[in-house]
Design a protein around this motif. Structure first.
Motif, PDB file in Angstrom:
ATOM      1  N   VAL A  71       7.361 -28.771 -16.636  1.00 33.52           N
ATOM      2  CA  VAL A  71       5.988 -28.661 -17.107  1.00 33.52           C
ATOM      3  C   VAL A  71       5.715 -27.304 -17.744  1.00 33.52           C
ATOM      4  CG1 VAL A  71       3.565 -28.764 -16.397  1.00 33.52           C
ATOM      5  CG2 VAL A  71       5.233 -30.262 -15.328  1.00 33.52           C
ATOM      6  N   LYS A  72       6.149 -26.243 -17.047  1.00 32.96           N
ATOM      7  CA  LYS A  72       5.906 -24.879 -17.529  1.00 32.96           C
ATOM      8  C   LYS A  72       7.198 -24.075 -17.444  1.00 32.96           C
ATOM      9  CE  LYS A  72       1.071 -24.747 -16.221  1.00 32.96           C
ATOM     10  NZ  LYS A  72       0.036 -24.018 -15.502  1.00 32.96           N
ATOM     11  N   PRO A  73       8.035 -24.165 -18.463  1.00 34.99           N
ATOM     12  CA  PRO A  73       9.329 -23.474 -18.422  1.00 34.99           C
ATOM     13  C   PRO A  73       9.209 -21.959 -18.289  1.00 34.99           C
ATOM     14  CG  PRO A  73       9.124 -24.799 -20.429  1.00 34.99           C
ATOM     15  CD  PRO A  73       7.850 -24.933 -19.674  1.00 34.99           C
ATOM     16  N   GLU A  74       8.198 -21.363 -18.933  1.00 36.27           N
ATOM     17  CA  GLU A  74       8.059 -19.911 -18.855  1.00 36.27           C
ATOM     18  C   GLU A  74       7.675 -19.460 -17.452  1.00 36.27           C
ATOM     19  OE1 GLU A  74       4.277 -21.799 -19.859  1.00 36.27           O
ATOM     20  OE2 GLU A  74       6.160 -21.828 -20.937  1.00 36.27           O
ATOM     21  N   LYS A  75       6.885 -20.255 -16.759  1.00 37.78           N
ATOM     22  CA  LYS A  75       6.494 -19.924 -15.392  1.00 37.78           C
ATOM     23  C   LYS A  75       7.695 -20.047 -14.451  1.00 37.78           C
ATOM     24  CE  LYS A  75       2.794 -20.548 -12.204  1.00 37.78           C
ATOM     25  NZ  LYS A  75       1.393 -20.843 -12.250  1.00 37.78           N
ATOM     26  N   ALA A  76       8.478 -21.100 -14.630  1.00 39.85           N
ATOM     27  CA  ALA A  76       9.668 -21.285 -13.790  1.00 39.85           C
ATOM     28  C   ALA A  76      10.650 -20.147 -14.021  1.00 39.85           C
ATOM     29  CB  ALA A  76      10.322 -22.624 -14.099  1.00 39.85           C
ATOM     30  N   ARG A  77      10.794 -19.732 -15.262  1.00 38.31           N
ATOM     31  CA  ARG A  77      11.704 -18.619 -15.573  1.00 38.31           C
ATOM     32  C   ARG A  77      11.224 -17.336 -14.904  1.00 38.31           C
ATOM     33  NH1 ARG A  77      16.804 -18.622 -18.029  1.00 38.31           N
ATOM     34  NH2 ARG A  77      17.159 -16.553 -18.839  1.00 38.31           N
ATOM     35  N   GLY A  78       9.920 -17.126 -14.892  1.00 36.16           N
ATOM     36  CA  GLY A  78       9.355 -15.951 -14.232  1.00 36.16           C
ATOM     37  C   GLY A  78       9.598 -15.969 -12.736  1.00 36.16           C
ATOM     38  N   VAL A  79       9.435 -17.135 -12.116  1.00 34.63           N
ATOM     39  CA  VAL A  79       9.683 -17.261 -10.679  1.00 34.63           C
ATOM     40  C   VAL A  79      11.160 -17.023 -10.388  1.00 34.63           C
ATOM     41  CG1 VAL A  79       9.662 -18.878  -8.736  1.00 34.63           C
ATOM     42  CG2 VAL A  79       7.725 -18.783 -10.297  1.00 34.63           C
ATOM     43  N   GLU A  80      12.029 -17.571 -11.225  1.00 35.88           N
ATOM     44  CA  GLU A  80      13.466 -17.336 -11.056  1.00 35.88           C
ATOM     45  C   GLU A  80      13.772 -15.849 -11.143  1.00 35.88           C
ATOM     46  OE1 GLU A  80      15.368 -19.611 -14.093  1.00 35.88           O
ATOM     47  OE2 GLU A  80      15.023 -21.526 -13.085  1.00 35.88           O
ATOM     48  N   ASP A  81      13.152 -15.167 -12.103  1.00 38.68           N
ATOM     49  CA  ASP A  81      13.368 -13.727 -12.246  1.00 38.68           C
ATOM     50  C   ASP A  81      12.948 -12.979 -10.987  1.00 38.68           C
ATOM     51  OD1 ASP A  81      14.358 -14.086 -14.798  1.00 38.68           O
ATOM     52  OD2 ASP A  81      12.466 -13.571 -15.796  1.00 38.68           O
ATOM     53  N   VAL A  82      11.783 -13.347 -10.430  1.00 42.83           N
ATOM     54  CA  VAL A  82      11.293 -12.683  -9.223  1.00 42.83           C
ATOM     55  C   VAL A  82      12.259 -12.913  -8.064  1.00 42.83           C
ATOM     56  CG1 VAL A  82       9.450 -12.730  -7.493  1.00 42.83           C
ATOM     57  CG2 VAL A  82       8.877 -12.722  -9.915  1.00 42.83           C
ATOM     58  N   VAL A  83      12.713 -14.137  -7.906  1.00 42.65           N
ATOM     59  CA  VAL A  83      13.627 -14.457  -6.807  1.00 42.65           C
ATOM     60  C   VAL A  83      14.950 -13.713  -6.973  1.00 42.65           C
ATOM     61  CG1 VAL A  83      14.991 -16.325  -5.781  1.00 42.65           C
ATOM     62  CG2 VAL A  83      12.591 -16.692  -6.302  1.00 42.65           C
ATOM     63  N   LEU A  84      15.497 -13.697  -8.177  1.00 43.45           N
ATOM     64  CA  LEU A  84      16.760 -13.005  -8.423  1.00 43.45           C
ATOM     65  C   LEU A  84      16.620 -11.496  -8.228  1.00 43.45           C
ATOM     66  CD1 LEU A  84      18.098 -14.982 -11.503  1.00 43.45           C
ATOM     67  CD2 LEU A  84      19.002 -15.000  -9.176  1.00 43.45           C
ATOM     68  N   ARG A  85      15.498 -10.936  -8.664  1.00 42.34           N
ATOM     69  CA  ARG A  85      15.272  -9.507  -8.488  1.00 42.34           C
ATOM     70  C   ARG A  85      15.169  -9.152  -7.009  1.00 42.34           C
ATOM     71  NH1 ARG A  85      10.425  -8.819 -10.807  1.00 42.34           N
ATOM     72  NH2 ARG A  85      11.264  -9.571 -12.748  1.00 42.34           N
ATOM     73  N   ALA A  86      14.442  -9.976  -6.251  1.00 43.62           N
ATOM     74  CA  ALA A  86      14.305  -9.728  -4.815  1.00 43.62           C
ATOM     75  C   ALA A  86      15.658  -9.847  -4.119  1.00 43.62           C
ATOM     76  CB  ALA A  86      13.302 -10.703  -4.205  1.00 43.62           C
ATOM     77  N   ALA A  87      16.465 -10.804  -4.538  1.00 43.62           N
ATOM     78  CA  ALA A  87      17.779 -10.974  -3.930  1.00 43.62           C
ATOM     79  C   ALA A  87      18.693  -9.796  -4.261  1.00 43.62           C
ATOM     80  CB  ALA A  87      18.414 -12.274  -4.402  1.00 43.62           C
ATOM     81  N   SER A  88      18.599  -9.296  -5.485  1.00 45.57           N
ATOM     82  CA  SER A  88      19.456  -8.166  -5.857  1.00 45.57           C
ATOM     83  C   SER A  88      19.051  -6.886  -5.134  1.00 45.57           C
ATOM     84  CB  SER A  88      19.429  -7.953  -7.370  1.00 45.57           C
ATOM     85  OG  SER A  88      18.160  -7.509  -7.773  1.00 45.57           O
ATOM     86  N   MET A  89      17.783  -6.786  -4.746  1.00 50.62           N
ATOM     87  CA  MET A  89      17.314  -5.618  -3.998  1.00 50.62           C
ATOM     88  C   MET A  89      17.557  -5.762  -2.503  1.00 50.62           C
ATOM     89  SD  MET A  89      13.687  -4.781  -5.738  1.00 50.62           S
ATOM     90  CE  MET A  89      13.508  -4.151  -7.372  1.00 50.62           C
ATOM     91  N   GLY A  90      18.031  -6.924  -2.090  1.00 49.91           N
ATOM     92  CA  GLY A  90      18.312  -7.140  -0.679  1.00 49.91           C
ATOM     93  C   GLY A  90      17.106  -7.562   0.135  1.00 49.91           C
ATOM     94  N   GLN A  91      16.040  -7.962  -0.524  1.00 52.96           N
ATOM     95  CA  GLN A  91      14.831  -8.379   0.187  1.00 52.96           C
ATOM     96  C   GLN A  91      14.947  -9.801   0.722  1.00 52.96           C
ATOM     97  OE1 GLN A  91      11.809  -7.766  -2.771  1.00 52.96           O
ATOM     98  NE2 GLN A  91      11.697  -5.562  -2.410  1.00 52.96           N
ATOM     99  N   ILE A  92      15.870 -10.563   0.182  1.00 54.90           N
ATOM    100  CA  ILE A  92      16.081 -11.937   0.635  1.00 54.90           C
ATOM    101  C   ILE A  92      17.399 -11.967   1.404  1.00 54.90           C
ATOM    102  CG2 ILE A  92      16.460 -14.325  -0.072  1.00 54.90           C
ATOM    103  CD1 ILE A  92      14.755 -13.788  -2.517  1.00 54.90           C
ATOM    104  N   VAL A  93      17.304 -12.324   2.685  1.00 51.48           N
ATOM    105  CA  VAL A  93      18.518 -12.335   3.507  1.00 51.48           C
ATOM    106  C   VAL A  93      18.988 -13.747   3.821  1.00 51.48           C
ATOM    107  CG1 VAL A  93      18.142 -10.072   4.510  1.00 51.48           C
ATOM    108  CG2 VAL A  93      17.092 -12.059   5.572  1.00 51.48           C
TER     109      VAL A  93
END
Length: 131
Positions: A71-93
């Motif tokens: 429905v909203k590809p740009e929104k999904a891409r933004g959420v993916e970016d947030v999740v990947l950034r958090a994972a790279s910073m070690g915030q997601i265990v």
């Protein structure tokens, strides 16, 4: 400028035209090898991204994110970016569940909520008839 011969002037015009077209992205002449290399690099980057998301997100969360992407590809891409950034910073265990993804989506929605405002302007001269 009058000292330039016609062939020199034409060569300068051609170079300038090519520069302008290159700036606009029109008529950029790339060899097929360069185009293939760029496409391969994009494909590889996207595959790595999807692989990382597979490791970070639970299957239910991935499914929800894919439905959002329809429905909203740009929104999904933004959420993916947030999740990947958090994972790279070690915030997601641990793997992100669907509930955590929903709460993340709600946070993003509140941050990016657009305020709709309607302003009505009336023409006083037409509406008021003092005759």
């Amino acid at each position: 400028m009058e000292r330039l011969a016609d062939p020199e002037l034409e060569a300068i015009r051609q170079r300038r035209m090519q520069e302008l077209m290159a700036q606009r992205g029109v008529g950029t002449q790339q060899s097929p090898e360069q185009q293939n290399a760029q496409e391969d690099a994009k494909r590889d980057a996207e595959e790595r991204r999807q692989m990382m998301l597979t490791q970070i997100l639970s299957p239910e969360a991935r499914e929800r994110l894919s439905r959002i992407a329809l429905v909203k590809p740009e929104k999904a891409r933004g959420v993916e970016d947030v999740v990947l950034r958090a994972a790279s910073m070690g915030q997601i265990v641990e793997k992100v569940s669907e509930e955590k993804l929903i709460s993340l989506l709600e946070q993003i929605n509140t941050q990016t909520a657009k305020q709709t405002r309607v302003t009505i302007q009336r023409r006083r001269n037409v509406l008021e008839d003092d005759d």
